[in-house]
Design an enzyme around this catalytic site. Sequence first.
Site, PDB file in Angstrom:
ATOM      1  N   GLY A 136       0.783  -1.233   0.000  1.00 42.33           N
ATOM      2  CA  GLY A 136       0.000   0.000   0.000  1.00 42.33           C
ATOM      3  C   GLY A 136       0.814   1.283   0.000  1.00 42.33           C
ATOM      4  O   GLY A 136       0.319   2.322   0.435  1.00 42.33           O
ATOM      5  N   ASN A 138       1.691   3.180  -2.544  1.00 39.92           N
ATOM      6  CA  ASN A 138       1.024   4.170  -3.395  1.00 39.92           C
ATOM      7  C   ASN A 138      -0.249   4.702  -2.735  1.00 39.92           C
ATOM      8  O   ASN A 138      -0.543   5.893  -2.803  1.00 39.92           O
ATOM      9  CB  ASN A 138       0.681   3.556  -4.749  1.00 39.92           C
ATOM     10  CG  ASN A 138       1.844   3.648  -5.725  1.00 39.92           C
ATOM     11  OD1 ASN A 138       2.548   4.644  -5.771  1.00 39.92           O
ATOM     12  ND2 ASN A 138       2.054   2.595  -6.492  1.00 39.92           N
ATOM     13  N   LEU A 209      -4.447  -6.497  -7.855  1.00 40.42           N
ATOM     14  CA  LEU A 209      -4.037  -7.543  -8.792  1.00 40.42           C
ATOM     15  C   LEU A 209      -5.176  -8.262  -9.502  1.00 40.42           C
ATOM     16  O   LEU A 209      -4.926  -9.051 -10.411  1.00 40.42           O
ATOM     17  CB  LEU A 209      -3.160  -8.570  -8.056  1.00 40.42           C
ATOM     18  CG  LEU A 209      -1.882  -8.001  -7.416  1.00 40.42           C
ATOM     19  CD1 LEU A 209      -1.059  -9.101  -6.780  1.00 40.42           C
ATOM     20  CD2 LEU A 209      -1.058  -7.249  -8.454  1.00 40.42           C
ATOM     21  N   ILE A 212     -10.743  -6.043 -13.166  1.00 40.86           N
ATOM     22  CA  ILE A 212     -11.988  -5.382 -12.770  1.00 40.86           C
ATOM     23  C   ILE A 212     -13.145  -5.945 -13.603  1.00 40.86           C
ATOM     24  O   ILE A 212     -13.088  -5.938 -14.838  1.00 40.86           O
ATOM     25  CB  ILE A 212     -11.889  -3.858 -12.961  1.00 40.86           C
ATOM     26  CG1 ILE A 212     -10.737  -3.304 -12.137  1.00 40.86           C
ATOM     27  CG2 ILE A 212     -13.206  -3.181 -12.572  1.00 40.86           C
ATOM     28  CD1 ILE A 212     -10.841  -3.557 -10.645  1.00 40.86           C
ATOM     29  N   HIS A 228       0.498   1.340 -13.916  1.00 45.82           N
ATOM     30  CA  HIS A 228       1.251   0.143 -14.312  1.00 45.82           C
ATOM     31  C   HIS A 228       2.744   0.479 -14.274  1.00 45.82           C
ATOM     32  O   HIS A 228       3.146   1.547 -14.759  1.00 45.82           O
ATOM     33  CB  HIS A 228       0.843  -0.301 -15.717  1.00 45.82           C
ATOM     34  CG  HIS A 228       1.476  -1.591 -16.125  1.00 45.82           C
ATOM     35  ND1 HIS A 228       1.069  -2.805 -15.628  1.00 45.82           N
ATOM     36  CD2 HIS A 228       2.515  -1.860 -16.975  1.00 45.82           C
ATOM     37  CE1 HIS A 228       1.806  -3.769 -16.155  1.00 45.82           C
ATOM     38  NE2 HIS A 228       2.699  -3.213 -16.975  1.00 45.82           N
ATOM     39  N   ASP A 269      -4.645  -3.720 -18.718  1.00 41.80           N
ATOM     40  CA  ASP A 269      -3.667  -2.702 -19.137  1.00 41.80           C
ATOM     41  C   ASP A 269      -3.891  -2.171 -20.548  1.00 41.80           C
ATOM     42  O   ASP A 269      -2.949  -1.700 -21.204  1.00 41.80           O
ATOM     43  CB  ASP A 269      -2.233  -3.257 -19.042  1.00 41.80           C
ATOM     44  CG  ASP A 269      -1.899  -3.772 -17.646  1.00 41.80           C
ATOM     45  OD1 ASP A 269      -2.356  -3.158 -16.672  1.00 41.80           O
ATOM     46  OD2 ASP A 269      -1.193  -4.798 -17.545  1.00 41.80           O
ATOM     47  N   GLU A 298       6.295   6.503  -9.199  1.00 43.75           N
ATOM     48  CA  GLU A 298       4.899   6.324  -8.772  1.00 43.75           C
ATOM     49  C   GLU A 298       4.551   7.296  -7.654  1.00 43.75           C
ATOM     50  O   GLU A 298       3.504   7.973  -7.696  1.00 43.75           O
ATOM     51  CB  GLU A 298       4.684   4.881  -8.315  1.00 43.75           C
ATOM     52  CG  GLU A 298       4.725   3.863  -9.438  1.00 43.75           C
ATOM     53  CD  GLU A 298       4.664   2.424  -8.942  1.00 43.75           C
ATOM     54  OE1 GLU A 298       4.334   1.540  -9.754  1.00 43.75           O
ATOM     55  OE2 GLU A 298       4.938   2.192  -7.738  1.00 43.75           O
TER      56      GLU A 298
END
Length: 313
Positions: A136, A138, A209, A212, A228, A269, A298
């Site tokens: 976690g 990010n 991971l 969706i 990504h 992606d 990121e």
Amino acid sequence: MFQRLKEKWQVSWPRFVLIFCTFATGGSLCGYAGRKLLSLTSLGREDGFLYWVVYIVLITFLWPFCVLLISIPLGQFLFFRNYLRKMGRRITGKSSNSYEVREMRLKVDNSIDMKQLQSQAEEKVVRIAIFASGAGSNAAKIIEHLKGHKDIKVALVVCNKPGAGVIGIAGSNHIPVLMIEKEQFFRGDAYLAALREHRIGFIVLAGFLWKIPAALIQAYPGHIINIHPALLPKYGGKGMYGMKVHEAVIAAGEKQSGITIHYVNEHFDEGEHIFQATCDIEATDTPESLAAKIHALEHAHFPVQVEKLVLKR
């Protein structure tokens, strides 16, 4: 006795002394003024009962004016104004209950108004959900970046992995966590009811991971984004996540890598690209050292891009 009066009036000791002095000085002034006024009449103490009746009536009317007069230089005018109003209600027989009811109604009305204003303000705030599966980092950066934001609130963390680090991050920031399981996510309602209950308007995937499901994409068209750890369209797709991406990039002899922030569609992606940032790959880089560079990108860019995208939605 003094302690009880101080608590009843809800004042500090210095102010209590000033109030007490006002009572004493105002009472003395009232008695003096009453005697002076009586001296202008033909009444004297020798008149006995009549004298004292007139004197008591006089000081009853004079006392409020005297204490108010003394309260001004001592800075206690507001206290005595309110004190005399309460006395007046008791003396005239007006129901203090009706006054209290009016006060309560005003407080209730003000409370309702404040709740309505708060509700309206909350409706304008975009509530986002962060989906994450791992440590976690990010998610932590996004939460930190948006903390106290007037237009955006991280309202929910969604996690599919018990014991993931992101759960602790959510807890330390007082953000509710929704734990999800695969069957309901893919074959059930995709937890849409729970997301609507939390009034979620935007979804951010930060190291999540699972793919969706279509139901969620259809419910939030153009309102789900992902990050990504490579320069898409290269090194994306099913199974390309985490260290596997960096290993593939190094093995291919790439001179650059980076991050891609993109909208989410039904395929891994493949959603429209929103933002990319790059870093150079040195000959000495390993998948681990490349991962560190990607994490730095990121953390620097994802929170800022999330804010921009949510505000322009």
